[in-house]
Scaffold this motif. Structure first.
Motif, PDB file in Angstrom:
ATOM      1  N   TRP A  98       0.853  -1.192   0.000  1.00 45.16           N
ATOM      2  CA  TRP A  98       0.000   0.000   0.000  1.00 45.16           C
ATOM      3  C   TRP A  98       0.886   1.238   0.000  1.00 45.16           C
ATOM      4  O   TRP A  98       1.689   1.444   0.900  1.00 45.16           O
ATOM      5  CB  TRP A  98      -0.917   0.001   1.210  1.00 45.16           C
ATOM      6  CG  TRP A  98      -1.938   1.086   1.159  1.00 45.16           C
ATOM      7  CD1 TRP A  98      -1.808   2.368   1.621  1.00 45.16           C
ATOM      8  CD2 TRP A  98      -3.245   1.014   0.585  1.00 45.16           C
ATOM      9  NE1 TRP A  98      -2.946   3.094   1.384  1.00 45.16           N
ATOM     10  CE2 TRP A  98      -3.846   2.286   0.746  1.00 45.16           C
ATOM     11  CE3 TRP A  98      -3.950  -0.002  -0.037  1.00 45.16           C
ATOM     12  CZ2 TRP A  98      -5.140   2.545   0.301  1.00 45.16           C
ATOM     13  CZ3 TRP A  98      -5.241   0.270  -0.479  1.00 45.16           C
ATOM     14  CH2 TRP A  98      -5.824   1.527  -0.312  1.00 45.16           C
ATOM     15  N   SER A 102      -1.697   5.993   5.282  1.00 45.36           N
ATOM     16  CA  SER A 102      -2.490   5.310   6.305  1.00 45.36           C
ATOM     17  C   SER A 102      -3.971   5.659   6.235  1.00 45.36           C
ATOM     18  O   SER A 102      -4.837   4.795   6.340  1.00 45.36           O
ATOM     19  CB  SER A 102      -1.942   5.644   7.701  1.00 45.36           C
ATOM     20  OG  SER A 102      -0.633   5.172   7.862  1.00 45.36           O
ATOM     21  N   CYS A 105      -5.771   3.945   3.421  1.00 43.41           N
ATOM     22  CA  CYS A 105      -5.927   2.529   3.741  1.00 43.41           C
ATOM     23  C   CYS A 105      -7.094   2.320   4.704  1.00 43.41           C
ATOM     24  O   CYS A 105      -7.944   1.452   4.500  1.00 43.41           O
ATOM     25  CB  CYS A 105      -4.625   1.990   4.342  1.00 43.41           C
ATOM     26  SG  CYS A 105      -4.773   0.367   5.120  1.00 43.41           S
ATOM     27  N   GLY A 173      -4.072  -0.518   9.837  1.00 43.63           N
ATOM     28  CA  GLY A 173      -4.158   0.477   8.792  1.00 43.63           C
ATOM     29  C   GLY A 173      -2.986   1.441   8.756  1.00 43.63           C
ATOM     30  O   GLY A 173      -2.906   2.288   7.871  1.00 43.63           O
ATOM     31  N   GLN A 175       0.635   2.789   8.008  1.00 50.25           N
ATOM     32  CA  GLN A 175       1.674   2.523   7.010  1.00 50.25           C
ATOM     33  C   GLN A 175       3.019   3.013   7.545  1.00 50.25           C
ATOM     34  O   GLN A 175       3.249   4.212   7.693  1.00 50.25           O
ATOM     35  CB  GLN A 175       1.337   3.224   5.692  1.00 50.25           C
ATOM     36  CG  GLN A 175       0.014   2.784   5.096  1.00 50.25           C
ATOM     37  CD  GLN A 175      -0.034   1.293   4.813  1.00 50.25           C
ATOM     38  OE1 GLN A 175       0.803   0.771   4.088  1.00 50.25           O
ATOM     39  NE2 GLN A 175      -1.001   0.608   5.380  1.00 50.25           N
ATOM     40  N   CYS A 182      -2.272  -3.558   3.823  1.00 48.63           N
ATOM     41  CA  CYS A 182      -3.419  -2.804   4.326  1.00 48.63           C
ATOM     42  C   CYS A 182      -4.478  -3.768   4.836  1.00 48.63           C
ATOM     43  O   CYS A 182      -5.106  -4.482   4.052  1.00 48.63           O
ATOM     44  CB  CYS A 182      -3.979  -1.921   3.212  1.00 48.63           C
ATOM     45  SG  CYS A 182      -5.377  -0.892   3.710  1.00 48.63           S
TER      46      CYS A 182
END
Length: 323
Positions: A98, A102, A105, A173, A175, A182
């Motif tokens: 991903w 964040s 996601c 979620g 990142q 994700c």
């Protein structure tokens, strides 16, 4: 994505294993083409179909049609999910990496969760409404109102949206340099496994029971009706069959995977990754079926609208079936 999208409460953030310990060895490539093609086709077909259905049901709402309220909500729900499919396609194409941040996601995961359970609950509402209108035609005459349908739809949307808000504070979620996937918790943890069992029971098994019971009674009442001709009986049955078929094909496999994965984890926690690797491709195929729901739902409108437009008589009297 979605075999995969399983964490929806804050208590699920504590895990016994590293949440991505299985990821490097997962057979992502085996399902990459299937998922990307599935998302692309569903998006291409579902977007115009649901836009058109949304407009048609809105017209029916202005004509005081009660059933159109639930169909309108269903179409809006599908449009919300369809808007995220390009992001999921990019994610899968990038080997489940991903790269959109964040918040993106978490938002796409949130929409995925909400879409599944809003769709299931609205299908139940449609079946219950038809059950009342057909099986209890005389008793329900004048008792079904748009205000009630609007309240129920608004309540269902609000409840599901609020229940899934914890998605925005889950670690799945986030990142970071150590996390690029994700909402892919592999393997499961104890809290997540138990929660998935609850999702299967409350989100699938109970609604499935309601759908089967209400539509079976609709079949019975239609069969013994003397006021419906052969074609009218067929239309009533086709609508009931479409609802049950869409539910069983689109949602049953996905929730069956939840059940199997959770039970296996509870019984064989130390060998969880090996099992996840073996079931991953099957789960991806079942995910495609759940995504296909966005294309299948407009079929319900086609059947229901033709049925209503012809004002089929009710099965217990010669009054017309409420819309």
């Amino acid at each position: 994505m979605g075999l995969i999208l399983h964490s929806v409460t804050p208590v699920l953030t504590s895990v016994e294993y590293s949440p991505e310990v299985c990821s490097p060895s997962m057979p992502y490539e085996d399902s990459r083409i299937l998922l990307v093609v599935c998302y692309s086709i569903v998006f291409a077909l579902g977007l115009p179909a649901n836009c058109f259905t949304t407009w048609l049901t809105f017209v029916q709402i202005r004509r005081k049609n009660v059933l159109a309220i639930y169909l309108f909500g269903l179409s809006l729900c599908e449009l919300m999910y369809l808007s995220t499919l390009p992001l999921w396609a990019i994610y899968v194409q990038n080997q489940h990496s991903w790269e959109m941040g964040s918040m993106a996601c978490k938002l796409t995961g949130y929409i995925f969760f909400c879409n599944i359970y809003i769709s299931i609950l609205l299908l139940c509402c449609i079946s219950i409404d038809r059950y009342v209108a057909v099986v209890y035609a005389l008793e329900s005459k004048g008792a079904r109102h748009q205000r009630t349908a609007i309240f129920i739809t608004f309540f269902l949307f609000s409840a599901v949206l609020v229940i899934h808000c914890p998605v925005f504070i889950l670690q799945d979620g986030e990142q970071t340099s150590n996390r690029t996937t994700c909402f892919e918790t592999l393997p499961l943890n104890l809290q997540l496994a138990y929660f998935n069992l609850a999702r299967f029971l409350i989100g699938f098994a109970i609604p499935c029971t309601i759908l089967i019971f209400t539509n079976y009674r609709i079949f019975q009442s239609t069969e013994i009706s003397s006021s419906l001709d052969k074609r009218q009986k067929a239309k009533v049955k086709y609508l009931a069959m479409a609802i049950i078929t869409i539910f069983l094909i689109c949602f049953a496999p996905y929730h069956l995977v939840l059940l199997i994965r959770s039970i296996h984890f509870l019984l064989h926690q130390k060998d969880s990754c090996s099992f996840e690797q073996h079931i991953y491709s099957t789960s991806a195929a079942f995910l495609c079926l759940s995504t296909a729901n966005s294309v299948a739902d407009p079929i319900i409108y086609v059947l229901a609208s033709e049925h209503k437009s012809r004002r089929v008589p009710c099965v217990k009297s010669y009054h017309k079936l409420p819309a």
